[in-house]
Motif scaffolding. Structure first.
Motif: not given
Length: 263
Positions: A65-67, A134-136, A166-170
């Motif tokens: 379950q990734f999240w 992050s999940a959202a 890139g957006a997730w990392l930022a």
């Protein structure tokens, strides 16, 4: 206007000064942390083994379950330094030429001192906030479902566009930076001095704002070594956790001193 609690925290923080350090000083922290681990290995290796087993149990429990997994590991990363508080006490004892052993580490957890527990809970809440954010982001931006780590790698990390990754990392960096700035000096300071949580956080922020480049390098070193420890099926954490804990003590001692002790 600051309230009475904030004013008291500011006064407490001002009783500590921040020393100037060169850019590559974090490498020296690692060297001194390694020396402490070699001088007194048992407490560190016990802490490291417990953390490795705990990390492995989290991975096994939430691996599909990734999240849940992301939340567990985020909370693990944020709370692990708090759980290593006893190793700051070991490094302090070695610095003073005192006896240092597993009992030294255990005594750091005084049942009447709830500051570290409160701070650990705040860090865990911060980790939870990151996981939800992050999940959202991922679930609203992706047409497919991310339920396992392999889905995240396939749909986000290895996506042709790369914009979402890139957006997730930022976003992660944006949320992680204030948590790091709040905690990097605060945890050993709370163990070492009678100071409130907010006063320790203010002091930690002053250290980061005074030395953004060296502490950015320190954050990168911590992240890299932790990732390497996890990549070895958590076995590397047996050594990485105490190494970083002892090194964090030397980072604190190098940067933060009582105003009267600053040269």
């Amino acid at each position: 206007m600051p309230n009475r609690y904030t004013e008291q925290a500011l006064r407490q923080s001002r009783s500590f000064g921040v020393r100037r350090i060169p850019l590559l000083r974090p490498l020296g922290w690692l060297a001194r942390g390694w020396s402490d681990l070699m001088q007194c290995p048992v407490p560190g290796l016990v802490h490291g083994l417990v953390m490795a087993l705990f990390g492995g149990a989290l991975f096994w429990w939430a691996g599909q379950q990734f999240w849940w997994l992301a939340g567990a590991l985020s909370g693990f990363l944020l709370v692990a330094p708090v759980l290593a508080t006893g190793l700051y006490a070991v490094s302090r004892a070695l610095e003073r030429g005192e006896r240092a052993d597993l009992a030294t580490a255990m005594r750091a957890w005084r049942p009447t001192d709830h500051r570290m527990i409160a701070f650990g809970l705040l860090l865990a809440l911060a980790g939870t906030g990151w996981v939800l954010t992050s999940a959202a982001l991922i679930t609203t931006a992706l047409p497919g479902r991310v339920s396992q780590p392999v889905d995240f790698i396939r749909l986000v990390v290895l996506a042709e566009d790369g914009a979402l990754f890139g957006a997730w990392l930022a976003l992660g960096a944006l949320l992680a930076a204030p948590v790091f700035a709040s905690s990097v000096m605060a945890m050993p300071l709370l163990m070492d001095q009678r100071i409130g949580v907010l006063g320790a956080v203010f002091t930690s922020w002053r250290a980061v704002l005074t030395h953004p480049a060296p502490l950015a390098l320190w954050a990168l070193l911590v992240l890299t070594l932790t990732a390497l420890g996890m990549a070895t099926m958590m076995l590397g954490l047996v050594v990485v956790v105490p190494w970083l804990a002892h090194s964090s003590w030397h980072a604190y001692r190098d940067l933060v001193r009582s105003v009267g002790d600053l040269g």
